[in-house]
Design an enzyme around this catalytic site. Structure first.
Site: not given
Ligand SMILES: [Zn+2]
Length: 484
Positions: A121, A188, A215, A457
């Site tokens: 995602d 997530e 991760d 982001h």
């Molecule tokens: Zn991430």
């Protein structure tokens, strides 16, 4: 007599310097020697697949009804057609329809498996910023050796990098030494509850325990640590806790023409000011200390000297670290007043004043301890203090073969990078895997600038072809190294 004392003191200083210098000579590098990776993938085809992966608008929202599940279905279908060997030789299980678990059976299934995770995602593109992108955010455009779009860094690069590596290894008829699970979350960015957390719970119910799960997380960044010329790659071994404190006072307001000596606004403001002046105690321990233990041996003799004799110089080191927000957050629980509310009218004293303070907790600090510290520090019985949140995750080991495997794989691809543990300030799915794993590591195998990190982001998220290829190589190396 005076001369004798001087000689005596000089002698003492000499002995002190000699002993501490000898101690610093015992500092040895904690970096494994790189064995240059021989992984050779078809870069053009891999880039094409990665580029297509970016075009699926797998955006997650806090309201699960807002998900465009058709895009998620299409993305999964794309994986099935793009990675035929993976889908032939590994088993695929779906949790909550979109959480994906691939299991690759290893030669020694009696050993604990390892887990490699990512999430597919992505965060939405902020309305009104679309035109600021040099290439459209879901274009997957490949221009000047760069791949553009949402997910090129966070975190389709992880998902596609892992699958590319597996497909490549399967072509080479490789079988992992122990069972390997690929686990891909689909929420997530909104907490990971239906994805990673559900996957972890499912595997826990089956009694599965990983030796480590890796991760996304820290990356390899140049000029990150002053005094180290090589790029430093940081692997998160714990995630700071996240909590919010509310301070509140209620009482008679009154008219502003005859104010009491202590007003509600003044009391809350004083409380915050006391907290800022006092601060949580700093302590170079845990992941912060580990970071320097891995980096110091690569630094100048002076830095080696200081860190080797940490038992003497710790207060000095802490003083230096406290001067920058980024390093001070490594060694203490931080306080950030973010909301202050009081008053409605300019000539009336408010009856209620409140403030919220965002805290990031050091590993080991409990919510109770934090609350006690705040109550004691503000020392005002009429102010109520409530703390809500979660403490830091457990701290994973840096001394076992598990961390060494991550280091070795990273150095096989990035030969001159120093790979060191550190403390993550941001959250990811990794914390959910603490449920089923002895260790969780947080590392994104790319070499980027701090500017790139800000694009994660934001606008113009992109990655170089070289980095993407290196990420694939890292995952392939990791699966190989674990068997050795
Ligand atoms: Zn991430």
């Amino acid at each position: 007599m005076k001369r004798r004392i001087t000689f005596f003191l000089l002698g003492l200083i000499g002995i002190f310097l000699l002993v501490t210098a000898i101690i610093s000579l015992t500092v040895t590098s904690r970096q494994p020697s790189p064995i240059a990776s021989k992984v050779q993938i078809n870069e053009k085809e891999a880039v094409n697949r990665f580029s297509e992966a970016i075009t699926y608008k797998t955006v997650s929202y806090h309201d699960y009804k807002q998900f465009d599940y058709e895009e998620f279905d299409r993305f999964i279908l794309f994986l099935e057609t793009s990675y035929p060997l993976v889908h032939q030789k590994l088993t695929l299980e779906k949790i909550n329809e979109y959480g994906l678990i691939y299991k690759w059976t290893g030669k020694h299934s009696n050993k604990n498996p390892i887990g490699i995770t990512g999430h597919y995602d992505v965060v939405p593109v902020l309305e009104g910023t679309e035109s600021k992108w040099e290439e459209a955010p879901f274009s997957g455009a490949v221009v000047d050796e760069k791949i553009w779009g949402r997910g090129t860094l966070d975190d389709k690069i992880g998902v596609i990098g892992i699958l590319e590596a597996a497909e490549y290894l399967l072509e080479q008829e490789f079988q992992p030494s122990r069972d390997v699970y690929f686990m891909f979350g689909f929420d997530e960015e909104v907490g990971g509850e239906k994805g990673a957390l559900a996957i972890a719970n499912t595997l826990k119910d089956r009694g599965i325990e990983f030796d480590f799960v890796i991760d996304e997380g820290g990356a390899i960044v140049e000029n990150m640590v002053p005094g180290v010329t090589e790029p430093v790659g940081v692997v998160g071994i714990s995630e700071k806790g996240y909590a919010t404190v509310e301070l509140k006072i209620e009482g008679s307001g009154g008219h502003s023409s005859q104010p009491k000596e202590r007003t509600n606004i003044g009391r809350i403001a004083t409380a915050i000011s006391k907290l800022e002046e006092t601060q949580f105690p700093a302590d170079l321990q845990g992941p912060g200390e580990d970071l320097f233990e891995f980096v110091a041996p690569e630094m100048s003799f002076f830095m080696k000297y200081v860190f080797a004799n940490k038992f003497l110089y710790e207060p000095l080191i802490e003083k230096v670290l406290l001067q920058q927000p980024a390093t001070s957050a490594l060694i203490r629980t931080t306080i950030a007043p973010t909301i202050f509310q009081a008053g409605e009218q300019e000539n009336a004293l408010p009856e209620i004043a409140s403030a919220k303070i965002n805290l990031r907790l050091m590993p080991g600090d409990t919510l109770e301890e934090v609350e006690t510290f705040i109550v004691d520090t503000i020392d005002d019985e009429e102010i109520t203090v409530s703390v809500d949140g979660s403490q830091a995750t457990k701290v994973s080991s840096v001394d076992g073969w598990e961390f060494a495997a991550v280091q070795q794989a990273a150095r096989n691809v990035y030969n001159d990078a120093i790979i060191a543990p550190y403390l993550m300030f941001a959250g990811s799915d990794a914390k959910h895997y603490d449920l089923v794993s002895r260790n969780t590591y947080r590392f994104l195998p790319v070499q980027i600038s701090s500017e790139d990190l800000n694009r994660m982001h934001g606008t113009n998220e992109h990655i170089s072809v070289e980095n993407f290829v290196n990420a694939v190589k890292f995952y392939a190396e990791l699966m190989k190294v674990v068997g050795e």
